[in-house]
Design a protein around this motif. Structure first.
Motif, PDB file in Angstrom:
ATOM      1  N   VAL A 213       5.964  -6.087   3.802  1.00  0.00           N
ATOM      2  CA  VAL A 213       5.124  -4.902   3.580  1.00  0.00           C
ATOM      3  C   VAL A 213       3.675  -5.144   4.009  1.00  0.00           C
ATOM      4  CG1 VAL A 213       6.560  -3.923   1.764  1.00  0.00           C
ATOM      5  CG2 VAL A 213       4.744  -5.520   1.154  1.00  0.00           C
ATOM      6  N   ARG A 214       3.500  -6.018   4.991  1.00  0.00           N
ATOM      7  CA  ARG A 214       2.141  -6.266   5.478  1.00  0.00           C
ATOM      8  C   ARG A 214       1.568  -5.002   6.113  1.00  0.00           C
ATOM      9  NH1 ARG A 214       3.053 -11.385   9.158  1.00  0.00           N
ATOM     10  NH2 ARG A 214       5.040 -10.317   9.439  1.00  0.00           N
TER      11      ARG A 214
ATOM     12  N   ARG B 190      11.454  -4.614   7.465  1.00  0.00           N
ATOM     13  CA  ARG B 190      10.068  -4.158   7.623  1.00  0.00           C
ATOM     14  C   ARG B 190       9.904  -2.774   7.016  1.00  0.00           C
ATOM     15  NH1 ARG B 190       4.878  -4.209   7.474  1.00  0.00           N
ATOM     16  NH2 ARG B 190       3.821  -2.927   8.994  1.00  0.00           N
ATOM     17  N   MET B 191       8.910  -2.625   6.145  1.00  0.00           N
ATOM     18  CA  MET B 191       8.540  -1.326   5.578  1.00  0.00           C
ATOM     19  C   MET B 191       7.024  -1.263   5.494  1.00  0.00           C
ATOM     20  SD  MET B 191      11.122  -0.511   2.470  1.00  0.00           S
ATOM     21  CE  MET B 191      12.881  -0.713   2.653  1.00  0.00           C
ATOM     22  N   ARG B 192       6.466  -0.139   5.873  1.00  0.00           N
ATOM     23  CA  ARG B 192       5.019   0.045   5.726  1.00  0.00           C
ATOM     24  C   ARG B 192       4.694   0.100   4.243  1.00  0.00           C
ATOM     25  NH1 ARG B 192       5.201   5.069   8.542  1.00  0.00           N
ATOM     26  NH2 ARG B 192       3.725   5.710   6.944  1.00  0.00           N
TER      27      ARG B 192
ATOM     28  N   TYR C 146       0.639  -7.305  10.528  1.00  0.00           N
ATOM     29  CA  TYR C 146       2.035  -7.379  10.973  1.00  0.00           C
ATOM     30  C   TYR C 146       2.122  -7.461  12.494  1.00  0.00           C
ATOM     31  CZ  TYR C 146       6.858  -6.072  11.920  1.00  0.00           C
ATOM     32  OH  TYR C 146       8.153  -6.061  12.384  1.00  0.00           O
ATOM     33  N   GLU C 147       1.407  -6.591  13.173  1.00  0.00           N
ATOM     34  CA  GLU C 147       1.492  -6.534  14.635  1.00  0.00           C
ATOM     35  C   GLU C 147       0.842  -7.725  15.319  1.00  0.00           C
ATOM     36  OE1 GLU C 147      -0.072  -2.722  15.742  1.00  0.00           O
ATOM     37  OE2 GLU C 147       1.794  -1.700  15.203  1.00  0.00           O
TER      38      GLU C 147
ATOM     39  N   TYR D 176       6.691  -9.141   0.515  1.00  0.00           N
ATOM     40  CA  TYR D 176       5.586 -10.034   0.868  1.00  0.00           C
ATOM     41  C   TYR D 176       4.598  -9.319   1.770  1.00  0.00           C
ATOM     42  CZ  TYR D 176       7.278 -11.421   5.568  1.00  0.00           C
ATOM     43  OH  TYR D 176       7.656 -11.436   6.887  1.00  0.00           O
ATOM     44  N   ASP D 177       3.325  -9.712   1.603  1.00  0.00           N
ATOM     45  CA  ASP D 177       2.271  -9.121   2.410  1.00  0.00           C
ATOM     46  C   ASP D 177       1.381 -10.222   2.973  1.00  0.00           C
ATOM     47  OD1 ASP D 177       0.554  -9.914   0.412  1.00  0.00           O
ATOM     48  OD2 ASP D 177       0.152  -7.920  -0.349  1.00  0.00           O
TER      49      ASP D 177
END
Length: 69
Positions: free
Chosen positions: A28-29, A46-48, A34-35, A66-67
């Motif tokens: 959830v970064r 992957r989830m926003r 993330y990018e 995790y973020d």
């Protein structure tokens, strides 16, 4: 009820364990971290962070978010 924290060592141990005991890992970064990261956890979903949707996650396994912090 608070949120339980898992150390990276404990998470690795659980991911290396029996398939039925492995947690689902959700990344959830934020978009930028993330990018621009070269590191991901194998098998992570992957989830926003502003659009977490638990409907597709299993109910019979632990879920670890995790973020980038």
């Amino acid at each position: 009820m608070g949120v339980a924290r898992v150390s990276k060592e404990e998470l690795k141990q659980r991911l290396d364990g029996a398939a039925g005991d492995r947690p689902v890992v959700v990344d959830v970064r934020l978009k930028y971290p993330y990018e621009h990261s070269t590191v991901t956890l194998p098998g992570a979903v992957r989830m926003r962070p502003d659009a977490i949707d638990s409907t597709g996650l299993p109910r019979d396994r632990d879920i670890v978010l995790y973020d980038s912090d």
